[in-house]
Design a protein around this motif. Structure first.
Motif, PDB file in Angstrom:
ATOM      1  N   ALA A 102       2.975   3.453   1.602  1.00 38.32           N
ATOM      2  CA  ALA A 102       4.428   3.474   1.788  1.00 38.32           C
ATOM      3  C   ALA A 102       4.869   2.367   2.737  1.00 38.32           C
ATOM      4  O   ALA A 102       5.879   1.676   2.491  1.00 38.32           O
ATOM      5  CB  ALA A 102       4.865   4.841   2.319  1.00 38.32           C
ATOM      6  N   SER A 103       4.117   2.167   3.823  1.00 39.62           N
ATOM      7  CA  SER A 103       4.451   1.085   4.759  1.00 39.62           C
ATOM      8  C   SER A 103       4.260  -0.276   4.111  1.00 39.62           C
ATOM      9  O   SER A 103       5.036  -1.211   4.349  1.00 39.62           O
ATOM     10  CB  SER A 103       3.583   1.204   6.012  1.00 39.62           C
ATOM     11  N   TYR A 115       3.777  -8.554  -5.224  1.00 42.36           N
ATOM     12  CA  TYR A 115       2.680  -7.627  -4.972  1.00 42.36           C
ATOM     13  C   TYR A 115       2.349  -7.688  -3.486  1.00 42.36           C
ATOM     14  O   TYR A 115       2.585  -8.698  -2.819  1.00 42.36           O
ATOM     15  CB  TYR A 115       1.429  -7.985  -5.792  1.00 42.36           C
ATOM     16  N   ALA A 116       1.750  -6.600  -2.988  1.00 47.61           N
ATOM     17  CA  ALA A 116       1.360  -6.565  -1.577  1.00 47.61           C
ATOM     18  C   ALA A 116       0.077  -5.757  -1.439  1.00 47.61           C
ATOM     19  O   ALA A 116      -0.080  -4.691  -2.063  1.00 47.61           O
ATOM     20  CB  ALA A 116       2.463  -5.955  -0.714  1.00 47.61           C
ATOM     21  N   ILE A 117      -0.839  -6.287  -0.628  1.00 46.20           N
ATOM     22  CA  ILE A 117      -2.113  -5.605  -0.356  1.00 46.20           C
ATOM     23  C   ILE A 117      -2.309  -5.573   1.154  1.00 46.20           C
ATOM     24  O   ILE A 117      -2.185  -6.600   1.822  1.00 46.20           O
ATOM     25  CB  ILE A 117      -3.299  -6.328  -1.024  1.00 46.20           C
ATOM     26  N   ARG A 139       4.004   0.727  -8.138  1.00 46.52           N
ATOM     27  CA  ARG A 139       4.783   0.118  -7.054  1.00 46.52           C
ATOM     28  C   ARG A 139       4.227  -1.234  -6.620  1.00 46.52           C
ATOM     29  O   ARG A 139       4.727  -1.838  -5.660  1.00 46.52           O
ATOM     30  CB  ARG A 139       4.834   1.064  -5.860  1.00 46.52           C
ATOM     31  N   ASN A 140       3.132  -1.678  -7.263  1.00 45.52           N
ATOM     32  CA  ASN A 140       2.558  -3.010  -7.010  1.00 45.52           C
ATOM     33  C   ASN A 140       2.029  -3.170  -5.588  1.00 45.52           C
ATOM     34  O   ASN A 140       2.126  -4.248  -4.994  1.00 45.52           O
ATOM     35  CB  ASN A 140       3.586  -4.111  -7.296  1.00 45.52           C
ATOM     36  N   ALA A 204      -1.829   7.104  -5.371  1.00 49.49           N
ATOM     37  CA  ALA A 204      -2.502   5.928  -5.922  1.00 49.49           C
ATOM     38  C   ALA A 204      -2.935   6.195  -7.359  1.00 49.49           C
ATOM     39  O   ALA A 204      -3.277   7.325  -7.731  1.00 49.49           O
ATOM     40  CB  ALA A 204      -3.706   5.555  -5.066  1.00 49.49           C
ATOM     41  N   ASP A 205      -2.925   5.151  -8.165  1.00 47.69           N
ATOM     42  CA  ASP A 205      -3.364   5.256  -9.556  1.00 47.69           C
ATOM     43  C   ASP A 205      -4.855   4.999  -9.691  1.00 47.69           C
ATOM     44  O   ASP A 205      -5.529   5.622 -10.500  1.00 47.69           O
ATOM     45  CB  ASP A 205      -2.595   4.253 -10.425  1.00 47.69           C
ATOM     46  N   ILE A 206      -5.361   4.038  -8.888  1.00 46.74           N
ATOM     47  CA  ILE A 206      -6.758   3.635  -8.959  1.00 46.74           C
ATOM     48  C   ILE A 206      -7.367   3.755  -7.565  1.00 46.74           C
ATOM     49  O   ILE A 206      -6.745   3.384  -6.574  1.00 46.74           O
ATOM     50  CB  ILE A 206      -6.908   2.193  -9.473  1.00 46.74           C
ATOM     51  N   ARG A 207      -8.589   4.252  -7.509  1.00 48.43           N
ATOM     52  CA  ARG A 207      -9.278   4.390  -6.228  1.00 48.43           C
ATOM     53  C   ARG A 207     -10.719   3.926  -6.384  1.00 48.43           C
ATOM     54  O   ARG A 207     -11.407   4.312  -7.336  1.00 48.43           O
ATOM     55  CB  ARG A 207      -9.229   5.833  -5.740  1.00 48.43           C
TER      56      ARG A 207
END
Length: 403
Positions: A102-103, A115-117, A139-140, A204-207
């Protein structure tokens, strides 16, 4: 009239103070701005902007190196990319990926990224498994936990997982899960990385996770690496000074020579272990490094155990390296200052190289014990960097001051 036309033409095409000069200056400023943001110098806005949010210290160094390499690696297969770095402790005080994602989403909206990681040194776990990365493809945004990658080859592994996560966010998954070599043969033996698709109830969609037992050992190694034991050695100046002074005193005392000569190998090893353990214990108690679970805190018992174990391991490595360095110094000084004839006459038997080793060993153990007292003079900040809890509290304070 013709002369006036010529003047106008000269002003438009050749006047250095005309519009051409202004346009060149503007282009130069745009090029500098694009270069600072990591975008191509051609002036064309990249089709995709990737933001990397990094915690301070080691994650920042890894992220800045990735920011230099990722545009070329991503551009070989996809459209042009611009990679920007934002050093911000967004994970401070957060213990689950839901809040971190979320942050990260808020920071992405603030910077207008595609996109942000987030790259963090916070150990993340779920259902007893260390989490390497999680991606919210809708949400990318994604988060990568660097400690879960282990204590060695951090940059190579972080680059591999970053390429995988970018593929997840962009929807490109050609080539299989092992296309970047993250799950190689050695990794499968030590701590295999597994991909899981989450249901709609998860954020999350992928872990990506590792195994519970072997993955926890690698997570602990990564936490020790994040604590940077080498920096601790430079922070123990007072302890090192006290150890050197005590070793010098032992070198000048023939009584201590005789005592050291009478100690067997097992007693010497025990003395070395006790001296290192004593200094580690003193550092923890004198500087308040032991983490306790507070009532109402989100930190669970296993996380507190990981924090304390990584602190003890970091301090043990740092003090152990200091012990070895001091031993080498004492051995060199003993061989240079104490003649073999003098040592033989004092001990009452021939002195060979092993006697010098025994002599230096005794001085070193005695000096490290004295170093425990000198460690009380160290600044809290120099020592507390080896503790996860302190760094997290410091980041929370900095974040509250900024807001």
């Amino acid at each position: 009239m013709a002369e006036q036309d010529r003047d106008n033409a000269t002003g438009e095409a050749g006047d250095p103070g005309g519009e051409v000069h202004d346009e060149g200056t503007e282009n130069h400023e745009q090029a500098e701005e694009l270069a600072e943001r990591g975008e191509p110098e051609s002036g064309e806005a990249p089709k995709r902007r990737l933001g990397l949010i990094a915690d301070p210290d080691m994650p920042e160094r890894v992220t800045r190196r990735l920011a230099d390499d990722l545009p070329d690696m991503l551009g070989q297969e996809y459209v042009s990319w611009a990679v920007e770095v934002d050093v911000d402790p967004v994970t401070a005080g957060r213990h689950n990926t839901r809040d971190i994602l979320a942050s990260t989403r808020d920071r992405m909206d603030h910077h207008n990224w595609d996109y942000a990681i987030c790259l963090t040194d916070l150990p993340v776990r779920t259902h007893g498994r260390p989490v390497v990365a999680e991606a919210d493809c809708d949400r990318n945004v994604a988060v990568v936990s660097l400690p879960a990658l282990g204590g060695t080859q951090v940059y190579r592994r972080s680059k591999q997982i970053m390429l995988l996560i970018v593929d997840e966010l962009t929807g490109h998954r050609g080539g299989g899960e092992n296309r970047y070599g993250l799950d190689n043969t050695l990794t499968r033996i030590l701590a295999p990385v597994e991909r899981h698709e989450q249901d709609e109830q998860h954020e999350a969609d992928i872990r990506y996770t590792t195994t519970p037992k072997r993955g926890r050992m690698r997570l602990l190694a990564g936490m020790v690496r994040s604590n940077e034991p080498a920096q601790l050695i430079f922070g123990l100046r007072s302890a090192l000074a006290a150890a050197v002074a005590t070793s010098a005193f032992g070198l000048s005392s023939s009584t201590i020579w005789q005592i050291g000569d009478q100690l067997g190998v097992l007693r010497q090893l025990l003395a070395a272990f006790v001296s290192v353990a004593l200094l580690v214990f003193w550092l923890i108690t004198a500087h308040g490094l032991w983490e306790k679970r507070k009532s109402g805190s989100e930190a669970d018992r296993e996380q507190v155990l990981l924090y304390n174990t990584s602190t003890v391991a970091t301090l043990t490595i740092g003090v152990g390296v200091m012990y070895l360095g001091l031993f080498v110094i004492n051995l060199a000084v003993a061989m240079f200052v104490v003649p073999e004839e003098l040592l033989s006459s004092t001990l009452g038997h021939p002195a060979d190289f092993t006697r010098y080793l025994t002599l230096a060993w005794g001085f070193t153990s005695m000096g490290v014990v004295a170093g425990a007292l000198g460690s009380s003079l160290e600044s809290d900040q120099a020592v507390r960097q080896a503790a996860y809890g302190y760094r997290e509290e410091q980041r929370r304070t900095e974040q509250s001051e900024q807001s």
